[in-house]
Design an enzyme around this catalytic site. Structure first.
Site, PDB file in Angstrom:
ATOM      1  N   GLU A 183     -33.773 -73.013  -8.967  1.00  0.00           N
ATOM      2  CA  GLU A 183     -33.877 -73.818 -10.187  1.00  0.00           C
ATOM      3  C   GLU A 183     -33.397 -75.246  -9.919  1.00  0.00           C
ATOM      4  OE1 GLU A 183     -32.557 -72.165 -14.030  1.00  0.00           O
ATOM      5  OE2 GLU A 183     -31.187 -73.904 -14.114  1.00  0.00           O
TER       6      GLU A 183
ATOM      7  N   GLY B  77     -33.874 -73.359 -27.113  1.00  0.00           N
ATOM      8  CA  GLY B  77     -33.432 -74.734 -26.944  1.00  0.00           C
ATOM      9  C   GLY B  77     -32.073 -74.989 -27.552  1.00  0.00           C
TER      10      GLY B  77
END
Length: 602
Positions: free
Chosen positions: A20, A111
């Site tokens: 990542e 989010g």
């Protein structure tokens, strides 16, 4: 290619792994991340992922980075995508952009809340939760068959802790039933808890690939900050082990590698996990060492001249040796796209491309690093909430703000909006000076004392490996008025004698400095046995301006907790609008009081 297809086709004696990355804060950091991704691609990850900022605030850089990893570097890419606090139409725009550049994998996320708020706001009414995003993609004629969708899971419970574990498992099952194809977990350090949770997920009838998220500990600061941010529960033994070595950065990094190896071996032996997801923090060396210690990466016969290729271990290699993968990287990739420049400093990106930024010190580090701003504390805006607000009181005047910052310096409170932890022992060395500045109305938010060759194992100012010496130039950072900035500029011009540099900037974009445009102030460096000089803290225009944006945003975050017409909000917004953030550096590190004599003498 879809990640699930790659997992089905994967044929290797060891589990797969993914990496990542996040969009760096600075342009130079972005440029330096690209060759790092190329080198890490040489480790043959199954895929890479690119994160997405809250509310799409990294939309352009996230899409740009994801397009490069997918199209230029030919790494199947997972694009993280949030769906709340996003402007209407942004989700569709991001999905179409991903499709256009060949990205087939999306990690669907709810989010983060907007800054200064504790609750999520659905700006686009179609998206209230991750489930809505999964359902939308799976029902859209342009996206349903094209994208492979991943969702997040929380082995230790969601950081919000709004529901119990059984409810969380049911919510995860709903996302799976809606069409999710794979699961990536939040990072964790308690493998007992993960294994228990994993079995409960399987008992729930969820058979999708579950990929545990792991982050090798890089530095003590980043470990404490990120575990606090993610709500990860750190086992007492791990915390005790890290606390015992927190003043030796190399030992912390070594421990992080050993711990990751231990966790992976146990997880992959006691569950049907077929791969792991590394949160790299845009750093490469620790991840490479983990893979080498697990013997998951091959051994190249290529040899680097004058270096002995050694079998990998989790300890430091002897001087004059190199691991097989590093040898392959040097031989096959060289320095990629990193021509020398006049501003290269210290150990340098050119000399140690994979590890030159392994030891950032404090918030600053080096703005050229892809990891800049993550390994050290950048303010405390993540922890501005009703609890901390109640501790800070209700400032309604400039005197109230001065009193608040003085309380912190007197250890009457443990945090401020700009400091997430109690005052550091290092800051206590110059505490009388910081108090004097704050009493003047110059609210200090960053500083360090001058240090001239103190042992690197010193518990207060030491860092890096043992058997070395560390050095620091003194600097201080504070908020003040434009009138104060004018006075500082005049004093530097008349009495600085070339020893004093400063930066001053406001929220309107004005920046005043006596540092040349290409000037770079190394304010922390170390000399260690068998190594080149290492410079860990560099203050220059780009890093200062990056932090300035964050610092002034904190004032608005803080203000947003008060009513629009309140005295508190008007005060904090006026500070944001009218004050300057100033950084003053004195280069004579051999004179301990040089900075303070300059500031306080008439």
């Amino acid at each position: 290619m879809k990640l699930t297809d790659k997992i089905l086709a994967y044929n290797s004696p060891h589990p797969f792994y993914t990496f990542e990355f996040f969009p760096p804060r600075t342009d130079q950091g972005f440029e330096n991340l690209l060759p790092r991704i190329v080198r890490m691609s040489n480790l043959n990850p199954l895929a890479v992922s690119v994160t997405w900022g809250a509310g799409g605030n990294t939309k352009d850089t996230s899409l740009n980075l994801a397009e490069l990893t997918q199209s230029e570097y030919r790494q199947d890419t997972i694009l993280h995508l949030t769906c709340t606090n996003m402007e209407k139409g942004m989700v569709d725009e991001a999905l179409r952009a991903a499709k256009e550049c060949g990205i087939q994998n999306i990690l669907a996320l709810r989010g983060d809340p907007p800054r200064g708020k504790e609750e999520w706001i659905a700006i686009d009414p179609r998206f209230q939760h991750t489930l809505d995003l999964v359902t939308y993609i799976k029902s859209h004629p342009d996206f349903s068959s094209y994208f492979c969708i991943g969702v997040a899971a929380y082995p230790e419970g969601h950081p919000d802790h709004l529901v119990d574990e059984e409810t969380e498992l049911s919510l995860l099952k709903e996302k799976v039933d809606a069409g999710a194809d794979f699961i990536i977990t939040q990072l964790f350090y308690d493998e007992d808890q993960f294994i228990s949770w994993f079995r409960k997920v399987r008992d729930k009838g969820i058979t999708l690939p579950i990929i545990p998220g792991l982050m090798p500990i890089q530095t003590y600061q980043s470990f404490v900050r990120l575990t606090k941010l993610t709500g990860s529960k750190v086992p007492a033994q791990v915390m005790s082990d890290v606390d015992a070595i927190k003043h030796n950065d190399q030992l912390v990094k070594n421990y992080g590698v050993k711990l990751a190896v231990k966790m992976i071996r146990r997880i992959t032996s006691e569950t049907d996990v077929s791969g792991v997801h590394f949160c790299t923090l845009n750093l490469e060396k620790s991840v490479q060492r983990v893979l080498e210690s697990l013997r998951w990466i091959g051994y190249s016969p290529q040899v680097v001249p004058n270096k002995l290729i050694e079998e990998p271990t989790t300890e430091n290699l002897p001087s004059g040796t190199i691991t097989p993968v590093s040898a392959a990287n040097v031989a096959t990739l060289g320095l990629f796209n990193m021509p020398p420049t006049e501003t290269e400093v210290g150990s340098g990106e050119l000399n140690k491309a994979d590890s030159w930024d392994d030891f950032p010190n404090g918030r600053w580090g080096d703005s050229k690093s892809p990891a800049y701003g993550v390994q050290g504390p950048w303010g405390n805006n993540d922890a501005i909430n009703q609890v901390t607000i109640s501790q800070w009181g209700n400032p309604q005047s400039l005197d109230d703000l001065t009193a608040l910052f003085l309380k912190y310096l007197h250890s009457d409170i443990d945090t401020t909006p700009f400091s997430s932890d109690p005052i550091l022992d290092e800051s206590k060395l110059i505490l009388p000076h910081l108090r004097k500045l704050t009493e003047r109305g110059w609210w200090t938010v960053g500083s360090q004392p001058a240090v001239d060759g103190i042992d690197s194992s010193d518990p207060v100012v030491g860092w890096g490996p043992r058997n070395g010496y560390v050095f620091q130039k003194s600097f201080v950072e504070f908020f003040c008025t434009e009138e104060d900035v004018n006075m500082i500029e005049k004093k530097v011009a008349e009495k600085g004698d070339g020893w004093v540099h400063y930066y001053a900037a406001n929220s309107k974009g004005d920046c005043r400095t006596n540092v040349p445009d290409d000037g770079r102030n190394a304010v922390t460096w170390g000399v260690f046995s068998g190594q080149e000089l290492i410079q860990t803290t560099i203050i220059e225009r780009q890093s200062f301006l990056a932090w300035k944006e964050e610092a002034f945003e904190i004032w608005l975050d803080w203000a947003s907790f008060y009513r629009p017409d309140s005295l508190e909000r008007k005060l904090l917004e006026s500070v944001h609008n009218e004050r300057f953030l100033v950084n003053i550096i004195h280069h004579d590190f051999k004179v301990e009081e040089a900075l303070w004599t300059f500031i306080f003498d008439a």
